[in-house]
Design a protein around this motif. Structure first.
Motif, short mmCIF file in Angstrom:
data_model
loop_
_atom_site.label_atom_id
_atom_site.label_comp_id
_atom_site.label_asym_id
_atom_site.label_seq_id
_atom_site.Cartn_x
_atom_site.Cartn_y
_atom_site.Cartn_z
N THR A 185 0.83 -1.20 0.00
CA THR A 185 0.00 0.00 0.00
C THR A 185 0.86 1.25 0.00
O THR A 185 0.63 2.20 -0.76
CB THR A 185 -0.92 0.01 1.23
N ALA A 186 1.88 1.26 0.86
CA ALA A 186 2.78 2.40 0.90
C ALA A 186 3.50 2.57 -0.42
O ALA A 186 3.68 3.68 -0.92
CB ALA A 186 3.78 2.22 2.04
N SER A 187 3.91 1.46 -1.02
CA SER A 187 4.62 1.53 -2.30
C SER A 187 3.72 2.10 -3.38
O SER A 187 4.17 2.87 -4.23
CB SER A 187 5.09 0.13 -2.71
N ALA A 188 2.45 1.72 -3.36
CA ALA A 188 1.52 2.21 -4.37
C ALA A 188 1.35 3.73 -4.25
O ALA A 188 1.32 4.44 -5.25
CB ALA A 188 0.17 1.51 -4.21
N VAL A 189 1.25 4.23 -3.01
CA VAL A 189 1.13 5.67 -2.82
C VAL A 189 2.38 6.37 -3.33
O VAL A 189 2.31 7.39 -4.03
CB VAL A 189 0.88 5.99 -1.33
N THR A 190 3.54 5.84 -2.95
CA THR A 190 4.79 6.44 -3.39
C THR A 190 4.89 6.45 -4.90
O THR A 190 5.30 7.45 -5.51
CB THR A 190 5.98 5.66 -2.81
N THR A 191 4.51 5.36 -5.54
CA THR A 191 4.58 5.27 -7.00
C THR A 191 3.68 6.31 -7.65
O THR A 191 4.05 6.93 -8.64
CB THR A 191 4.18 3.87 -7.46
N ARG A 192 2.48 6.51 -7.09
CA ARG A 192 1.59 7.51 -7.66
C ARG A 192 2.19 8.91 -7.57
O ARG A 192 2.10 9.71 -8.50
CB ARG A 192 0.23 7.46 -6.95
N MET A 193 2.81 9.21 -6.43
CA MET A 193 3.43 10.51 -6.27
C MET A 193 4.59 10.69 -7.24
O MET A 193 4.78 11.76 -7.82
CB MET A 193 3.91 10.69 -4.83
N LEU A 194 5.37 9.62 -7.40
CA LEU A 194 6.48 9.70 -8.36
C LEU A 194 5.96 9.99 -9.76
O LEU A 194 6.51 10.81 -10.49
CB LEU A 194 7.25 8.38 -8.35
N PHE A 226 8.48 6.11 6.90
CA PHE A 226 9.35 6.32 5.75
C PHE A 226 8.55 6.89 4.57
O PHE A 226 8.98 7.82 3.89
CB PHE A 226 10.01 5.00 5.35
N THR A 227 7.37 6.31 4.33
CA THR A 227 6.55 6.75 3.21
C THR A 227 6.11 8.19 3.39
O THR A 227 6.14 8.99 2.44
CB THR A 227 5.32 5.84 3.06
N LEU A 228 5.70 8.55 4.59
CA LEU A 228 5.29 9.93 4.83
C LEU A 228 6.47 10.89 4.62
O LEU A 228 6.28 11.99 4.08
CB LEU A 228 4.76 10.07 6.26
N ARG A 229 7.65 10.48 5.05
CA ARG A 229 8.82 11.33 4.86
C ARG A 229 9.12 11.51 3.37
O ARG A 229 9.43 12.62 2.91
CB ARG A 229 10.03 10.72 5.57
N VAL A 230 9.00 10.42 2.61
CA VAL A 230 9.24 10.49 1.17
C VAL A 230 8.23 11.42 0.50
O VAL A 230 8.57 12.27 -0.32
CB VAL A 230 9.18 9.08 0.55
N LEU A 231 6.97 11.24 0.86
CA LEU A 231 5.93 12.06 0.24
C LEU A 231 6.10 13.54 0.59
O LEU A 231 5.84 14.41 -0.23
CB LEU A 231 4.55 11.57 0.69
#
Length: 251
Positions: A185-194, A226-231
């Motif tokens: 789930t976190a990866s999917a969010v990160t991918t969308r932002m990318l 980690f995901t929140l920090r990346v976003l």
């Protein structure tokens, strides 16, 4: 109750609605006061499992499949509903789902055989039971939820697929993956932002690096942080990467 009767009539126009109503009323009476982990009345689970489009006797068995977990006296179901329904309920209680041979029919749980064998009826009820349990598993304790999801992924979903129930198998796999692979789930969010923010040439590189980092994190909490920090940092990173003088810089 009305939607259940509609399902029964759709697949079996001559279905004995009075028998189904009787089974519903019996289940509702004995499960009165019982609730699911979600707080919903237990009868809602019985109704969900019974909405499988099988003949009336199988629908009744589905409605009554957990009645042994109530104060219902032994012999009452046999007296009121006969040996066919009682025998099916008893078989459901004693047989392991993995031991029920799939029929191999390419059908959906909502469109099974008009005259199913006992094994087909048992399989339909048990799969419907597991499917509803998985759909509502978010309220379970984490350890139990994980155990149920692993069994579903390794045993139940392949069994549904072997029976030709591809839609059921796919949903069981998807529901299990949400529990067993929370990083997805976190990866999917990160991918969308990318996809939305980063320059096209750099997307694959950063996606690869961040997904690799996620895979090394041991808990859902650390993955979420980690995901929140990346976003949070992605907009600034995007601006930096789009500056001509910085595009070739290594980070």
């Amino acid at each position: 109750m009305g939607s259940l009767l509609n399902v029964a009539r759709t697949h079996h126009p001559d279905a004995d609605a009075s028998l189904i109503r009787h089974a519903h009323d019996e289940a509702a009476a004995w499960h009165a006061g019982q609730t699911r982990h979600s707080g919903d009345p237990f009868i809602t689970h019985c109704l969900a499992v019974a909405a499988i489009g099988m003949p009336p006797a199988v629908i009744c068995a589905a409605l009554l499949h957990d009645i042994d977990d109530t104060p219902c006296p032994p012999g009452r179901v046999a007296e009121r509903f006969g040996q066919e329904i009682t025998g099916l309920i008893s078989a459901l209680r004693t047989a392991k789902l993995s031991a029920i041979p799939p029929s191999g029919r390419a059908s959906d749980v909502a469109r099974p055989a008009s005259q199913p064998t006992r094994e087909e009826a048992m399989l339909a009820i048990r799969l419907a039971d597991r499917l509803h349990n998985m759909r509502t598993s978010a309220v379970l304790a984490p350890a139990r939820r994980y155990r149920v999801a692993r069994e579903t992924l390794e045993v139940i979903a392949p069994l549904a697929r072997a029976a030709g129930l591809t839609d059921v198998s796919r949903e069981l796999r998807d529901l299990s993956a949400v529990v067993l692979q929370p990083a997805s789930t976190a990866s999917a969010v990160t991918t969308r932002m990318l996809t939305l923010l980063l320059p096209t040439p750099q997307r694959a590189r950063w996606r690869e690096e961040w997904h690799a980092e996620l895979a090394t994190l041991p808990t859902r909490r650390t993955r979420t942080r980690f995901t929140l920090r990346v976003l949070f940092c992605t907009p600034r990173l995007s601006l930096t990467l789009r500056r001509p003088t910085c595009r070739e810089r290594r980070w």
